[in-house]
Scaffold this active site. Structure first.
Site, PDB file in Angstrom:
ATOM      1  N   ASP A 179       3.019  38.000 -28.469  1.00  0.00           N
ATOM      2  CA  ASP A 179       2.878  36.879 -27.623  1.00  0.00           C
ATOM      3  C   ASP A 179       3.035  37.430 -26.030  1.00  0.00           C
ATOM      4  O   ASP A 179       4.245  37.549 -26.037  1.00  0.00           O
ATOM      5  CB  ASP A 179       3.729  35.799 -28.031  1.00  0.00           C
ATOM      6  CG  ASP A 179       2.920  34.474 -27.874  1.00  0.00           C
ATOM      7  OD1 ASP A 179       2.648  34.204 -26.497  1.00  0.00           O
ATOM      8  OD2 ASP A 179       2.786  33.660 -28.551  1.00  0.00           O
ATOM      9  N   ASP A 199      -2.059  37.467 -27.756  1.00  0.00           N
ATOM     10  CA  ASP A 199      -2.783  36.279 -27.598  1.00  0.00           C
ATOM     11  C   ASP A 199      -3.271  36.065 -26.204  1.00  0.00           C
ATOM     12  O   ASP A 199      -4.444  35.294 -25.950  1.00  0.00           O
ATOM     13  CB  ASP A 199      -2.295  35.073 -28.260  1.00  0.00           C
ATOM     14  CG  ASP A 199      -0.916  34.934 -27.713  1.00  0.00           C
ATOM     15  OD1 ASP A 199      -0.248  35.836 -27.127  1.00  0.00           O
ATOM     16  OD2 ASP A 199       0.030  34.072 -27.989  1.00  0.00           O
ATOM     17  N   HIS A 200      -2.500  36.594 -25.399  1.00  0.00           N
ATOM     18  CA  HIS A 200      -2.434  36.394 -23.657  1.00  0.00           C
ATOM     19  C   HIS A 200      -1.482  37.087 -23.042  1.00  0.00           C
ATOM     20  O   HIS A 200      -0.430  37.568 -23.787  1.00  0.00           O
ATOM     21  CB  HIS A 200      -2.624  34.942 -23.421  1.00  0.00           C
ATOM     22  CG  HIS A 200      -1.166  34.369 -23.938  1.00  0.00           C
ATOM     23  ND1 HIS A 200      -0.148  34.516 -23.298  1.00  0.00           N
ATOM     24  CD2 HIS A 200      -0.989  33.400 -24.715  1.00  0.00           C
ATOM     25  CE1 HIS A 200       0.985  33.812 -23.805  1.00  0.00           C
ATOM     26  NE2 HIS A 200       0.171  33.099 -24.796  1.00  0.00           N
ATOM     27  N   SER A 218      -0.972  29.406 -26.378  1.00  0.00           N
ATOM     28  CA  SER A 218      -0.608  30.283 -27.614  1.00  0.00           C
ATOM     29  C   SER A 218      -1.207  29.485 -28.867  1.00  0.00           C
ATOM     30  O   SER A 218      -1.659  30.192 -29.839  1.00  0.00           O
ATOM     31  CB  SER A 218       0.847  30.568 -28.000  1.00  0.00           C
ATOM     32  OG  SER A 218       1.383  31.581 -26.994  1.00  0.00           O
ATOM     33  N   GLU A 261       4.386  38.692 -35.672  1.00  0.00           N
ATOM     34  CA  GLU A 261       4.297  38.209 -34.339  1.00  0.00           C
ATOM     35  C   GLU A 261       5.773  38.639 -33.697  1.00  0.00           C
ATOM     36  O   GLU A 261       6.847  38.241 -33.902  1.00  0.00           O
ATOM     37  CB  GLU A 261       4.373  36.720 -34.081  1.00  0.00           C
ATOM     38  CG  GLU A 261       4.090  36.508 -32.582  1.00  0.00           C
ATOM     39  CD  GLU A 261       4.459  34.861 -32.301  1.00  0.00           C
ATOM     40  OE1 GLU A 261       4.785  34.281 -33.060  1.00  0.00           O
ATOM     41  OE2 GLU A 261       3.820  34.655 -31.376  1.00  0.00           O
ATOM     42  N   HIS A 301       7.844  33.942 -19.325  1.00  0.00           N
ATOM     43  CA  HIS A 301       8.149  32.714 -18.764  1.00  0.00           C
ATOM     44  C   HIS A 301       9.109  32.558 -17.815  1.00  0.00           C
ATOM     45  O   HIS A 301       9.365  32.073 -16.847  1.00  0.00           O
ATOM     46  CB  HIS A 301       7.906  31.773 -19.906  1.00  0.00           C
ATOM     47  CG  HIS A 301       6.662  31.275 -20.428  1.00  0.00           C
ATOM     48  ND1 HIS A 301       5.904  30.590 -19.716  1.00  0.00           N
ATOM     49  CD2 HIS A 301       6.220  31.240 -21.700  1.00  0.00           C
ATOM     50  CE1 HIS A 301       4.530  30.316 -20.443  1.00  0.00           C
ATOM     51  NE2 HIS A 301       4.986  31.107 -21.769  1.00  0.00           N
TER      52      HIS A 301
END
Ligand code: MG
Ligand code: ZN
Length: 358
Positions: free
Chosen positions: A41, A294-295, A82, A247, A256
């Site tokens: 992730d 996912d990004h 997400s 994951e 973040h």
């Protein structure tokens, strides 16, 4: 005139032979028996490269040679969350940020886990966050809001998933509606554990934490690679093959936080799980391993400076949120070839489905 007829007939025969040959060739592609889909992730190329540098070029991911790039925008935003990112990969549908397992107009969509379970594959979810969090939820739940954790936990009971490992006890067993989903799981034939132990059952949940497992910095240890190995050993007992989603959940949270040490440790931990999957795939010879994201999170770049010929990378974050940059897709095993090139996240679903279609 006669020459023209002979030439035309010859061309028709050759086209026929060529089309037959093409058909035989496509019939020769054996679908993979097992599929291990691994999502870091928030893991973009800079996250991988920073971890390569930290580990002296010894990442398991560096073994991949079939590599592609994928765009990640959601239905309503150039930058995905997400929920929409996981949903695009899991269901092949673009949705609005914040939504899980459904199209942008709230039509529930079957996930690849559900589709493959219906084909007789054993299925598993292994994550380093609560199993109710957006990425794993995208493969299990249908919800208009990714934050409806207790509803998402209920959806787990509706899906034929065999092995589930991660956090989230609270959403199963300390609920506002007083339902005890751990008890309900036991009643429907699952073993339920609260620590990562060796399990011989075929169907089980291991929920280790009230919500999320701790970060690597706070001593999660080898939870994710060990859980990956355990799930593989259980699911690979199924004669018809298995599908599992693993994951590395907290690479995103480190992004973040703009926390370089947290980020590198989480990426290396995820890479250890990739190593477990590759180890199995190499000896099994019939397993497709796909590693992607996912990004990207953090707008991470490496602004290096060379000191005595050694690159001292300085990790520089340009955002405290997700970005729209493409993410890599790495593949190994039968069908790996089809993941090369540039495409969109919903195409990843189509590519996987194309490999397993009868
Ligand atoms: Mg996630
Ligand atoms: Zn995020």
């Amino acid at each position: 005139m006669r020459l023209l007829i002979i030439t035309t007939v010859f061309i028709i025969i050759m086209l026929h032979v060529l089309s037959l040959r093409a058909q035989t060739a496509s019939n020769e592609i054996e679908p993979p028996k097992n599929i291990i889909l691994m999502i870091g992730d928030g893991m973009g190329v800079a996250q991988i490269q920073a971890s390569m540098l930290a580990k002296g070029d010894q990442l398991h991911m560096q073994q991949f040679s079939e590599i592609g790039f994928m765009t990640t925008h959601s239905y309503n935003n150039g930058v995905t969350d997400s929920g929409a990112g996981g949903t695009a990969i899991a269901t092949g549908r673009k949705t609005r940020n914040g939504m899980i397992g459904m199209s942008h107009d709230s039509v529930p969509a079957p996930s690849m886990l559900e589709i493959l379970a219906a084909k007789g594959l054993a299925t598993g979810i292994v994550v380093s966050c609560a199993v109710t969090h957006a990425t794993p939820a995208s493969f299990i739940a249908k919800n208009i809001n990714r934050n409806n954790y207790e509803e998402i936990a209920v959806d787990y009971l509706k899906v034929p998933v065999d092995v589930v490992i991660g956090g989230g006890i609270k959403h199963f067993a300390a609920r506002k509606d007083y339902r005890n989903l751990e008890k309900e799981l036991i009643q429907s034939g699952y073993q339920v554990y609260r620590s990562l132990v060796e399990v011989s059952a075929d169907k089980y949940y291991i929920l280790t934490d009230s919500v999320h497992p701790p970060s690597m910095i706070k001593n999660r240890g080898n939870f994710l690679p060990k859980a990956t190995q355990l799930a593989i050993s259980t699911l690979s007992k199924n004669e018809s093959g298995f599908f599992m989603m693993v994951e590395g959940s907290q690479i995103d949270w480190a992004g973040h936080d703009n926390d370089s040490a947290y980020l590198v440790q989480e990426t290396i931990d995820f890479d250890e799980a990739v190593g477990e999957a590759l180890k199995f795939a190499i000896q099994d010879n019939n397993t497709l391993v796909i590693v992607t994201a996912d990004h990207e999170t953090g707008g991470l770049t490496l602004s290096g400076s060379y000191k005595s010929a050694v690159l001292q990378p300085k990790l520089k974050f340009t955002s405290d949120d997700h970005t729209a940059v493409m993410v890599p897709v790495m593949a190994f095993g039968p069908g790996a070839d089809s993941f090369k090139g540039f495409y969109d996240n919903v195409d990843l679903f189509q590519k996987i489905m194309a490999l397993v279609a009868e």
